[in-house]
Motif scaffolding. Structure first.
Motif, PDB file in Angstrom:
ATOM      1  N   GLY B 346      46.014  50.035  35.833  1.00  0.00           N
ATOM      2  CA  GLY B 346      47.195  49.548  36.553  1.00  0.00           C
ATOM      3  C   GLY B 346      47.118  49.731  38.054  1.00  0.00           C
ATOM      4  O   GLY B 346      47.550  48.867  38.816  1.00  0.00           O
ATOM      5  N   ILE B 347      46.570  50.859  38.485  1.00  0.00           N
ATOM      6  CA  ILE B 347      46.472  51.100  39.930  1.00  0.00           C
ATOM      7  C   ILE B 347      45.232  50.416  40.510  1.00  0.00           C
ATOM      8  O   ILE B 347      45.323  49.698  41.505  1.00  0.00           O
ATOM      9  CB  ILE B 347      46.462  52.609  40.231  1.00  0.00           C
ATOM     10  N   ALA B 348      44.086  50.619  39.875  1.00  0.00           N
ATOM     11  CA  ALA B 348      42.842  50.090  40.450  1.00  0.00           C
ATOM     12  C   ALA B 348      42.876  48.574  40.586  1.00  0.00           C
ATOM     13  O   ALA B 348      42.326  48.008  41.530  1.00  0.00           O
ATOM     14  CB  ALA B 348      41.651  50.508  39.596  1.00  0.00           C
ATOM     15  N   ALA B 349      43.548  47.907  39.638  1.00  0.00           N
ATOM     16  CA  ALA B 349      43.563  46.442  39.667  1.00  0.00           C
ATOM     17  C   ALA B 349      44.265  45.893  40.895  1.00  0.00           C
ATOM     18  O   ALA B 349      44.064  44.741  41.266  1.00  0.00           O
ATOM     19  CB  ALA B 349      44.242  45.903  38.410  1.00  0.00           C
ATOM     20  N   SER B 350      45.085  46.695  41.508  1.00  0.00           N
ATOM     21  CA  SER B 350      45.897  46.160  42.599  1.00  0.00           C
ATOM     22  C   SER B 350      45.099  45.908  43.867  1.00  0.00           C
ATOM     23  O   SER B 350      45.555  45.182  44.740  1.00  0.00           O
ATOM     24  CB  SER B 350      47.050  47.124  42.891  1.00  0.00           C
ATOM     25  N   THR B 351      43.928  46.492  43.983  1.00  0.00           N
ATOM     26  CA  THR B 351      43.175  46.377  45.233  1.00  0.00           C
ATOM     27  C   THR B 351      41.902  45.547  45.031  1.00  0.00           C
ATOM     28  O   THR B 351      41.176  45.746  44.061  1.00  0.00           O
ATOM     29  CB  THR B 351      42.791  47.784  45.755  1.00  0.00           C
ATOM     30  N   GLU B 375      55.213  34.666  45.644  1.00  0.00           N
ATOM     31  CA  GLU B 375      54.632  35.912  46.130  1.00  0.00           C
ATOM     32  C   GLU B 375      54.647  36.996  45.053  1.00  0.00           C
ATOM     33  O   GLU B 375      53.876  37.938  45.102  1.00  0.00           O
ATOM     34  CB  GLU B 375      55.412  36.379  47.359  1.00  0.00           C
ATOM     35  N   ASP B 376      55.528  36.874  44.089  1.00  0.00           N
ATOM     36  CA  ASP B 376      55.567  37.899  43.044  1.00  0.00           C
ATOM     37  C   ASP B 376      54.612  37.593  41.897  1.00  0.00           C
ATOM     38  O   ASP B 376      54.521  38.367  40.953  1.00  0.00           O
ATOM     39  CB  ASP B 376      56.996  38.129  42.534  1.00  0.00           C
ATOM     40  N   THR B 377      53.916  36.478  41.968  1.00  0.00           N
ATOM     41  CA  THR B 377      52.938  36.191  40.930  1.00  0.00           C
ATOM     42  C   THR B 377      51.843  35.273  41.459  1.00  0.00           C
ATOM     43  O   THR B 377      51.660  34.147  41.014  1.00  0.00           O
ATOM     44  CB  THR B 377      53.626  35.631  39.661  1.00  0.00           C
ATOM     45  N   PRO B 378      51.131  35.781  42.468  1.00  0.00           N
ATOM     46  CA  PRO B 378      50.053  34.978  43.061  1.00  0.00           C
ATOM     47  C   PRO B 378      48.840  34.941  42.131  1.00  0.00           C
ATOM     48  O   PRO B 378      48.707  35.758  41.241  1.00  0.00           O
ATOM     49  CB  PRO B 378      49.719  35.739  44.340  1.00  0.00           C
ATOM     50  N   SER B 379      47.961  33.982  42.368  1.00  0.00           N
ATOM     51  CA  SER B 379      46.751  33.880  41.559  1.00  0.00           C
ATOM     52  C   SER B 379      45.663  34.833  42.050  1.00  0.00           C
ATOM     53  O   SER B 379      44.750  35.173  41.307  1.00  0.00           O
ATOM     54  CB  SER B 379      46.206  32.447  41.596  1.00  0.00           C
ATOM     55  N   GLN B 380      45.756  35.219  43.285  1.00  0.00           N
ATOM     56  CA  GLN B 380      44.798  36.137  43.877  1.00  0.00           C
ATOM     57  C   GLN B 380      45.571  37.198  44.650  1.00  0.00           C
ATOM     58  O   GLN B 380      46.752  37.027  44.943  1.00  0.00           O
ATOM     59  CB  GLN B 380      43.879  35.397  44.860  1.00  0.00           C
ATOM     60  N   ARG B 381      44.907  38.276  45.001  1.00  0.00           N
ATOM     61  CA  ARG B 381      45.548  39.304  45.817  1.00  0.00           C
ATOM     62  C   ARG B 381      45.883  38.746  47.208  1.00  0.00           C
ATOM     63  O   ARG B 381      45.162  37.893  47.722  1.00  0.00           O
ATOM     64  CB  ARG B 381      44.633  40.528  45.943  1.00  0.00           C
ATOM     65  N   LEU B 382      46.952  39.244  47.792  1.00  0.00           N
ATOM     66  CA  LEU B 382      47.369  38.818  49.127  1.00  0.00           C
ATOM     67  C   LEU B 382      47.116  39.951  50.122  1.00  0.00           C
ATOM     68  O   LEU B 382      47.136  41.126  49.751  1.00  0.00           O
ATOM     69  CB  LEU B 382      48.860  38.450  49.120  1.00  0.00           C
ATOM     70  N   GLU B 533      37.730  36.752  31.933  1.00  0.00           N
ATOM     71  CA  GLU B 533      38.060  35.970  33.122  1.00  0.00           C
ATOM     72  C   GLU B 533      37.260  34.673  33.101  1.00  0.00           C
ATOM     73  O   GLU B 533      36.100  34.647  32.673  1.00  0.00           O
ATOM     74  CB  GLU B 533      37.768  36.764  34.395  1.00  0.00           C
ATOM     75  N   HIS B 534      37.900  33.628  33.544  1.00  0.00           N
ATOM     76  CA  HIS B 534      37.325  32.274  33.524  1.00  0.00           C
ATOM     77  C   HIS B 534      35.887  32.209  33.990  1.00  0.00           C
ATOM     78  O   HIS B 534      35.066  31.483  33.435  1.00  0.00           O
ATOM     79  CB  HIS B 534      38.172  31.367  34.415  1.00  0.00           C
ATOM     80  N   ALA B 535      35.544  32.988  35.019  1.00  0.00           N
ATOM     81  CA  ALA B 535      34.216  32.859  35.636  1.00  0.00           C
ATOM     82  C   ALA B 535      33.096  33.228  34.668  1.00  0.00           C
ATOM     83  O   ALA B 535      31.942  32.849  34.883  1.00  0.00           O
ATOM     84  CB  ALA B 535      34.133  33.740  36.885  1.00  0.00           C
ATOM     85  N   ASP B 536      33.434  33.952  33.614  1.00  0.00           N
ATOM     86  CA  ASP B 536      32.399  34.395  32.676  1.00  0.00           C
ATOM     87  C   ASP B 536      32.275  33.508  31.445  1.00  0.00           C
ATOM     88  O   ASP B 536      31.459  33.788  30.569  1.00  0.00           O
ATOM     89  CB  ASP B 536      32.692  35.834  32.248  1.00  0.00           C
ATOM     90  N   VAL B 537      33.085  32.482  31.367  1.00  0.00           N
ATOM     91  CA  VAL B 537      33.028  31.607  30.197  1.00  0.00           C
ATOM     92  C   VAL B 537      31.759  30.764  30.293  1.00  0.00           C
ATOM     93  O   VAL B 537      31.523  30.117  31.313  1.00  0.00           O
ATOM     94  CB  VAL B 537      34.276  30.709  30.115  1.00  0.00           C
ATOM     95  N   PRO B 538      30.917  30.795  29.266  1.00  0.00           N
ATOM     96  CA  PRO B 538      29.645  30.065  29.350  1.00  0.00           C
ATOM     97  C   PRO B 538      29.844  28.554  29.320  1.00  0.00           C
ATOM     98  O   PRO B 538      30.882  28.048  28.870  1.00  0.00           O
ATOM     99  CB  PRO B 538      28.887  30.540  28.105  1.00  0.00           C
ATOM    100  N   ALA B 539      28.859  27.869  29.787  1.00  0.00           N
ATOM    101  CA  ALA B 539      28.930  26.408  29.888  1.00  0.00           C
ATOM    102  C   ALA B 539      29.268  25.774  28.547  1.00  0.00           C
ATOM    103  O   ALA B 539      30.010  24.790  28.477  1.00  0.00           O
ATOM    104  CB  ALA B 539      27.610  25.857  30.415  1.00  0.00           C
ATOM    105  N   TRP B 607      39.356  42.052  38.006  1.00  0.00           N
ATOM    106  CA  TRP B 607      39.674  40.622  37.923  1.00  0.00           C
ATOM    107  C   TRP B 607      40.109  40.104  39.288  1.00  0.00           C
ATOM    108  O   TRP B 607      40.472  40.866  40.180  1.00  0.00           O
ATOM    109  CB  TRP B 607      40.720  40.361  36.826  1.00  0.00           C
ATOM    110  N   ALA B 608      40.043  38.770  39.406  1.00  0.00           N
ATOM    111  CA  ALA B 608      40.499  38.100  40.642  1.00  0.00           C
ATOM    112  C   ALA B 608      39.696  38.513  41.867  1.00  0.00           C
ATOM    113  O   ALA B 608      40.227  38.562  42.964  1.00  0.00           O
ATOM    114  CB  ALA B 608      41.998  38.313  40.867  1.00  0.00           C
TER     115      ALA B 608
END
Lengths: 626, 626
Positions: B346-351, B375-382, B533-539, B607-608
């Motif tokens: 929970g904490i580590a994911a925030s940064t 701003e309360d649900t961005p796709s990436q960190r701000l 996470e999407h980036a790891d989904v194989p072709a 993630w992200a």
């Protein structure tokens, strides 16, 4: 005099609405009963609340007849207008209508402006915050109230007030004037209806102008970003519904209105496309829309949590109004299907049996121990809300409900919603006898017919797998086309058509991307969605938490009776005891449930009419076997 | 000089915190690496943002050194204080600390008042809206910054400022004065720490007074009802966490502080009970808390939607601070387990990896096509937020992270968090070598020992089914007691203890009442929760929607490497094609999925950090077979 939406003869139209007096709903039917309850309970209740909550004083303080503080939301005038619209459609409450119309005449500025929030201490702020001020939203509801008074009560006094305001809008925001739009769509559909009522083209042009201006970020980001008020991309380029659900639905109603009156198939297609996008991934099983409390908005695709469903009553009403407009424009039965789903579920659930308390949000699940202290998620219906948009919105819809039942074309009559009552138009008349939606037969007797053959079209809902039609006892073998069974003949008074819509109980599953109800089923029969409510859990299961009940789908669901003429009797079982830990190691092969019993499921729209307690529409499947 | 919580010798305490300089975390370890990144990136970033976003100008305008408008939230001063606290714990950035301390001295009123929002044009509103004004919340963060400067940097200049404000609070709100509390708890824990730092008892008495006054509806209903700010029932009668999650956690930290210093076991039990209630039904798998965006609050029991998890970073930090206080008071390993879960999830994911962007809310799922514009649900960190409470909160936690790793008693040392580094206290010293949490072995070398036998206690996390301990190569057969493996002996420099915590990949299931993740599993290994996470989904699977991937639990999950030293390799399959309809008739016996592949799952906290796209912690099980 037609109902709420009356396209002009030159509009794109597959179907024509009937005159308001063409349909009478019998009060012993469900729809007629709701309409009667509306007149007897909901409307007087709303009228009383307008006094109790200061809405009328807000207007009187403009004229110097009250020295009270302004009370309620800044758009509190719209509660007045919606109540007045209900009164208009009902044709009743003449004294209230007369007094209030006189008050509004007195309140209106010489230039036509009318908004009690901005007419006393905030005069200098008029038109200064169109994103949130709701001034045009308010004008829209005034216009709709005036149209209802004219059409439903034959009184055009309020129409004069509404036109003065509309004329001000044309002067101030029409072509060549400032490019501005309102943050809350509503005036668009109202302006088109005013054009239809008066024939004055600048109203239509202004509505079209507002649609053209929308989607260019003119309103800024506000509190929730430009999607919130559908200002994020030009309408014609939009492919998905977004933002505040009520705003989206009201906007789309206006889009259809403008599209059909300006004969713009591309714009009409835009509305259809957005409607389809909503139904494909952002609509609850009840027809409710809006998954997020924070911005009263649509969430992401497939984000449809039953417990946190916002499913605002007003969004359901807006969706109903949109579907009707699309039905008239296209004749496609899916729109009537959606009206029906909304009516018996998302809309009906919002009103208590006594017609005097209401839900603003309409969740599909309430948990044991729910904290019902938040006004946006109470455990029971409330008699009023600090933002009281929903109750009078219900009142105006129910007062005009008969307008949505049937339509006509040159070729004949179309029945969309089934309820006992009479339908007559242009020398053709029907009497409908049915206990729908409890009973699967609908008997239609032709009571009047001309000398020409004509076509009676009866909607076959998409949920129905087996529809059967007889005419004077003879089975008609033709199948439904485009959602309607059509019989063309020289009808004679006394001809009897019986439509039978098979209504076996259905177990419904959601698209697997709807994570929130994975591995659950819902129960439905005909157009009615059912739910489990705490009060029906038998003693043998009372020691289990309501949340630990699950359904055994291997046993057929029987019919029962109870709070409704038809309840359903799924076989439930109590899920095996859990360790109590919130998270644990996954293991397959959990032991099966215990304590099986058939437990009544009741129509969702009747929930929360007994003691407060948990409820759920989606019932978990019994655990997987090893 | 101890860390953030330093109970006095007379307090209830099972364990004692170590002096700040007793622990050094090696930067090659995960925790030490985070602490280094904090000093190198996050803290300079926060310092820069305080200038860029007007926080410093807000203070300067009080002293007449800026003529800018007030900017940011009304409690923007607290971002300054939390950054200053981080600077204090780090012992670095002396110029920033000196300049800012001088500015605060100059800003403070003669009577001790300090709140830039209320010191210029709103002077007459001071103390007039304690529910929302955050004046005491702000005072609390000032006090904590001052304590950090004193303990971490040996500078007591800011402590004088903080005491002046605290003395004002005592005069204005102490016994015999007005009965008032702040809507946002924080000052309670801060006042106790100020008492600990100064020995001045009125600070402790005022903290206790605020706790006693709370829960009697004194703050009114506000916007979200009295639960929002935990004013709905007296603390000692409360059995469930409720309301705004950060407020609840900060309040409970103060409850523990007051309880231990006043030697009040009943009050301590209250905090434990509420903590247990949170973990039993209102905590995400990541340790995150708060299920609702609207009021940043706890929802109902088991209401834990992964997609709409609010799980505010500050709530996780508050929960960490609370758990540490409870650990010191009771010595129970469950509190350290929770600290660990929060830290790695929970904490580590925030940064972000670069330490310069942050999540405010920490969802456990992001859908394809997510609208990340809120701003309360961005796709990436701000890089910053309009309410920027979280980034400097992370900075102060990470700057003091070494304070939470170990503790001592007269009988010995306790290791709670495993990271390479050194620990030394009272003539006992250890060197820790480990790649935890990637590797399951932790090697502890005694580098210094006295002449008396003492006990080394090593935590065995509850997730670990098989812990193995050797001392100088000999297996110790004693099992863990109360969550710790304890070895008592006459230690000598050079003794080597090796703890092996078996870390097979785990499939985790949630309590069946957590509807939102029914029929899903999460992946974890050791303390780390994993996600897809999407980036790891194989072709081979890219043509399927991310949401259509499901897990085959019949195949063992292998280990891999990638963005983290250890990734997991669950076997996924693509769910059979659906009709596309949002709702359909339920049928068992859906065909099995297709296109099986092992797909890397990465630590949730990472993630992200690649292109924005969908993510999920909870993975649906493959469909039931017929």
């Amino acid at each position: 005099m037609t109902g709420p939406a009356a396209p002009t003869p030159s509009a794109i139209a597959a179907l024509n609405p009937l005159p308001l007096d063409a349909v009478r709903l019998d009060p012993e039917g469900l729809l007629g009963g709701w309409q009667e309850r509306n007149a007897a309970a909901t409307m007087p209740h709303c009228i009383g609340q307008l006094s109790a909550y200061g809405n009328l004083d807000n207007l009187r303080r403009v004229t110097g007849d009250s020295d009270a503080e302004f009370r309620g939301m800044w758009f509190a005038d719209t509660d007045v207008y919606k109540t007045l619209e209900a009164v208009g459609w009902s044709g009743g409450f003449p004294e209230f209508r007369a007094d209030l119309t006189a008050l509004l005449e007195k309140t209106q500025e010489a230039d036509g402006y009318l908004d009690s929030y901005y007419q006393v201490e905030r005069r200098d702020q008029q038109w200064s915050d169109l994103g949130f001020s709701h001034e045009m939203y308010s004008a829209g509801h005034l216009i709709q109230a005036a149209v209802a008074a004219a059409r439903g009560a034959g009184n055009t006094q309020l129409l004069t007030v509404a036109r003065r305001f509309a004329d001000l809008l044309v002067r101030r925001f029409g072509a060549g004037a400032e490019d501005l739009i309102d943050g809350h769509p509503e005036v668009e559909t109202a302006l088109v209806e005013l054009y239809r009522e008066t024939g004055h083209e600048p109203y239509l042009a202004l509505a079209k102008r507002f649609l053209d201006l929308r989607g260019h970020g003119m309103l800024g980001a506000g509190r929730f970003g430009p999607r919130y008020w559908q200002d994020h991309e030009p309408l014609r380029e939009t492919t998905e519904v977004a933002g505040h659900a009520v705003r989206q639905m009201y906007l789309l109603a206006g889009v259809v209105d403008v599209a059909v009156e300006t004969r713009d198939p591309d714009l009409l297609r835009t509305a259809e496309r957005l409607w389809e996008s909503a139904l494909a991934s952002r609509t609850y099983l009840t027809g409710g829309q809006g998954s997020r409390h924070k911005d009263e908005g649509f969430g992401d695709a497939y984000e449809l949590p039953p417990d946190r469903a916002y499913a605002e009553t007003c969004a359901a009403i807006g969706s109903f109004q949109l579907a009707w407009r699309l039905l008239l424009a296209t004749g496609r039965s899916g729109y009537a299907d959606e009206m029906e789903r909304l009516l018996y579920n998302g809309i009906a659930a919002s009103t208590a049996l006594d017609g005097r308390s209401f839900f603003y949000s309409n969740p599909l699940q309430l948990r044991t121990g729910h904290d019902g202290s938040h006004e946006d998620t109470p455990s029971q219906r409330l008699t009023w809300y600090s933002c009281a948009c929903c109750p009078p919105n219900l009142a105006r819809l129910m007062a005009s409900l008969h307008a949505y039942v049937a339509s006509s074309t040159d070729a004949g009559l179309q029945l969309h919603l089934y309820a006992p009552g009479v339908v007559s138009a242009a020398g053709r008349a029907l009497e409908v006898r049915t206990s729908y939606p409890w009973d699967e037969t609908i008997a239609v007797t032709v009571t009047e017919s001309g000398d020409e053959p004509w076509t009676l079209a009866l909607r076959v809902p998409a949920w129905c797998r087996e529809a059967r039609l007889t005419v004077n006892g003879s089975l008609i073998r033709a199948g439904a086309q485009e959602g309607y069974l059509r019989v063309s003949r020289q009808w004679r008074a006394g001809d009897v058509v019986v439509l039978t819509l098979a209504m076996p109980p259905r177990l419904v599953a959601a698209h697997p991307r709807v994570d929130a109800v994975r591995d659950s089923v819902a129960l439905a029969r005909g157009p009615v969605v059912y739910c489990l409510e705490h009060a029906d859990v038998p003693a043998s299961m009372q020691s289990a938490a309501f949340e630990d009940l699950c359904i055994d789908t291997s046993t057929a669901v029987e019919l029962g009776t109870g709070i409704a003429p038809v309840t359903l009797l799924p076989v439930l079982q109590v899920r095996p005891e859990s360790s109590g830990a919130l998270y644990r190691e996954f293991a397959t092969g959990t032991a099966g449930g215990t304590r099986r019993a058939a437990v009544p499921a009741i129509p969702y729209f009747l929930w929360a009419n007994r003691d407060a307690g948990p409820m759920r529409v989606w019932i978990p499947l019994a655990p997987r076997e090893a």
